[in-house]
Design a protein around this motif. Structure first.
Motif, PDB file in Angstrom:
ATOM      1  N   ALA A  67      -5.976   2.271  -4.748  1.00 42.28           N
ATOM      2  CA  ALA A  67      -5.800   3.159  -3.662  1.00 42.28           C
ATOM      3  C   ALA A  67      -4.845   2.440  -2.745  1.00 42.28           C
ATOM      4  O   ALA A  67      -4.984   1.214  -2.511  1.00 42.28           O
ATOM      5  N   ALA A  68      -3.789   3.113  -2.412  1.00 40.96           N
ATOM      6  CA  ALA A  68      -2.697   2.583  -1.561  1.00 40.96           C
ATOM      7  C   ALA A  68      -2.720   2.946  -0.126  1.00 40.96           C
ATOM      8  O   ALA A  68      -2.956   4.089   0.072  1.00 40.96           O
ATOM      9  N   SER A  69      -2.567   2.270   0.566  1.00 43.96           N
ATOM     10  CA  SER A  69      -2.442   2.731   2.303  1.00 43.96           C
ATOM     11  C   SER A  69      -1.180   2.112   2.924  1.00 43.96           C
ATOM     12  O   SER A  69      -0.888   1.003   2.275  1.00 43.96           O
ATOM     13  N   GLY A  70      -0.859   2.650   3.948  1.00 42.66           N
ATOM     14  CA  GLY A  70       0.282   1.892   4.740  1.00 42.66           C
ATOM     15  C   GLY A  70       1.756   2.625   4.431  1.00 42.66           C
ATOM     16  O   GLY A  70       2.792   2.014   4.870  1.00 42.66           O
ATOM     17  N   GLY A  71       1.875   3.382   3.456  1.00 42.01           N
ATOM     18  CA  GLY A  71       3.140   4.247   3.021  1.00 42.01           C
ATOM     19  C   GLY A  71       2.895   4.863   1.796  1.00 42.01           C
ATOM     20  O   GLY A  71       2.133   4.854   1.200  1.00 42.01           O
ATOM     21  N   THR A  72       4.175   5.761   1.551  1.00 46.80           N
ATOM     22  CA  THR A  72       4.410   6.263   0.494  1.00 46.80           C
ATOM     23  C   THR A  72       4.914   5.660  -0.516  1.00 46.80           C
ATOM     24  O   THR A  72       6.272   5.357  -0.245  1.00 46.80           O
ATOM     25  N   ILE A  73       4.784   5.568  -1.735  1.00 49.04           N
ATOM     26  CA  ILE A  73       5.462   4.941  -2.874  1.00 49.04           C
ATOM     27  C   ILE A  73       6.001   5.756  -3.924  1.00 49.04           C
ATOM     28  O   ILE A  73       5.110   6.468  -4.703  1.00 49.04           O
ATOM     29  N   ASN A  74       6.976   5.541  -4.556  1.00 45.13           N
ATOM     30  CA  ASN A  74       7.729   6.181  -5.574  1.00 45.13           C
ATOM     31  C   ASN A  74       6.801   5.659  -6.938  1.00 45.13           C
ATOM     32  O   ASN A  74       6.383   6.483  -7.607  1.00 45.13           O
ATOM     33  N   ILE A  75       7.090   4.493  -7.258  1.00 39.20           N
ATOM     34  CA  ILE A  75       6.793   3.776  -8.253  1.00 39.20           C
ATOM     35  C   ILE A  75       5.478   2.927  -8.079  1.00 39.20           C
ATOM     36  O   ILE A  75       5.171   2.274  -7.263  1.00 39.20           O
ATOM     37  N   MET A  76       4.420   3.539  -9.184  1.00 38.23           N
ATOM     38  CA  MET A  76       3.144   2.626  -9.135  1.00 38.23           C
ATOM     39  C   MET A  76       2.910   2.069 -10.461  1.00 38.23           C
ATOM     40  O   MET A  76       3.232   3.045 -11.430  1.00 38.23           O
ATOM     41  N   GLY A  77       2.551   1.024 -10.647  1.00 44.52           N
ATOM     42  CA  GLY A  77       2.182   0.351 -11.986  1.00 44.52           C
ATOM     43  C   GLY A  77       0.882  -0.375 -12.206  1.00 44.52           C
ATOM     44  O   GLY A  77       0.375  -0.763 -11.250  1.00 44.52           O
ATOM     45  N   TRP A  78       0.522  -0.614 -13.346  1.00 41.99           N
ATOM     46  CA  TRP A  78      -0.705  -1.670 -13.855  1.00 41.99           C
ATOM     47  C   TRP A  78       0.111  -2.832 -14.711  1.00 41.99           C
ATOM     48  O   TRP A  78       0.956  -2.490 -15.398  1.00 41.99           O
ATOM     49  N   PHE A  79      -0.214  -3.671 -14.303  1.00 44.68           N
ATOM     50  CA  PHE A  79      -0.086  -5.133 -14.852  1.00 44.68           C
ATOM     51  C   PHE A  79      -1.308  -5.774 -15.209  1.00 44.68           C
ATOM     52  O   PHE A  79      -2.434  -5.592 -14.652  1.00 44.68           O
ATOM     53  N   ARG A  80      -1.095  -6.920 -16.114  1.00 46.98           N
ATOM     54  CA  ARG A  80      -2.196  -7.808 -16.530  1.00 46.98           C
ATOM     55  C   ARG A  80      -1.754  -9.254 -16.521  1.00 46.98           C
ATOM     56  O   ARG A  80      -0.616  -9.265 -17.178  1.00 46.98           O
TER      57      ARG A  80
END
Length: 121
Positions: free
Chosen positions: A23-36
């Motif tokens: 869950a993101a807060s504080g702004g709208t983001i274009n790219i979201m990703g998962w890393f490990r």
């Protein structure tokens, strides 16, 4: 300042499934990703998605994971199936404002705290 909070990690047996949420807060983001990341190794990109739901995956996944997002909830998800011991790692959610759907670590400005995924045989 964008903040990311992951959830959904845990322990699972080989062949099992898990769903990670971020869950993101504080702004709208274009790219979201998962890393490990595992101890002693560099953080690697798994999957990324942009605002319009275009996606990109790491080739080693072989179709086992699916990334999705809910723009209304400002959230991104990672559905993992067919889990293998090699998938054991800390999984991180990340967000970036650039235009490219990339799996490069440097393209992401914001990171979550990480959630542990452990796959046992």
């Amino acid at each position: 300042q964008v903040q990311l909070v992951e959830s959904g990690g845990g322990s699972v047996q080989v062949g099992g499934s898990l769903r990670l949420s971020c869950a993101a807060s504080g702004g709208t983001i274009n790219i979201m990703g998962w890393f490990r990341q595992t101890p002693g190794k560099e953080r690697e990109g798994i999957a990324a998605i942009n605002w319009y739901h275009f996606t990109r995956y790491a080739e080693f996944l072989k179709g086992r994971f699916t990334i999705s997002r809910d723009n209304a909830k400002n959230s991104v998800y990672l559905q993992m199936s067919g889990l293998e011991p090699e998938d054991t790692a800390i999984y991180y959610c990340a967000a970036g404002s650039g235009p490219l759907i990339t799996l490069g670590v440097g393209a992401y400005n914001y990171w979550g705290q990480g959630t542990q995924v452990t796959v046992s045989s």
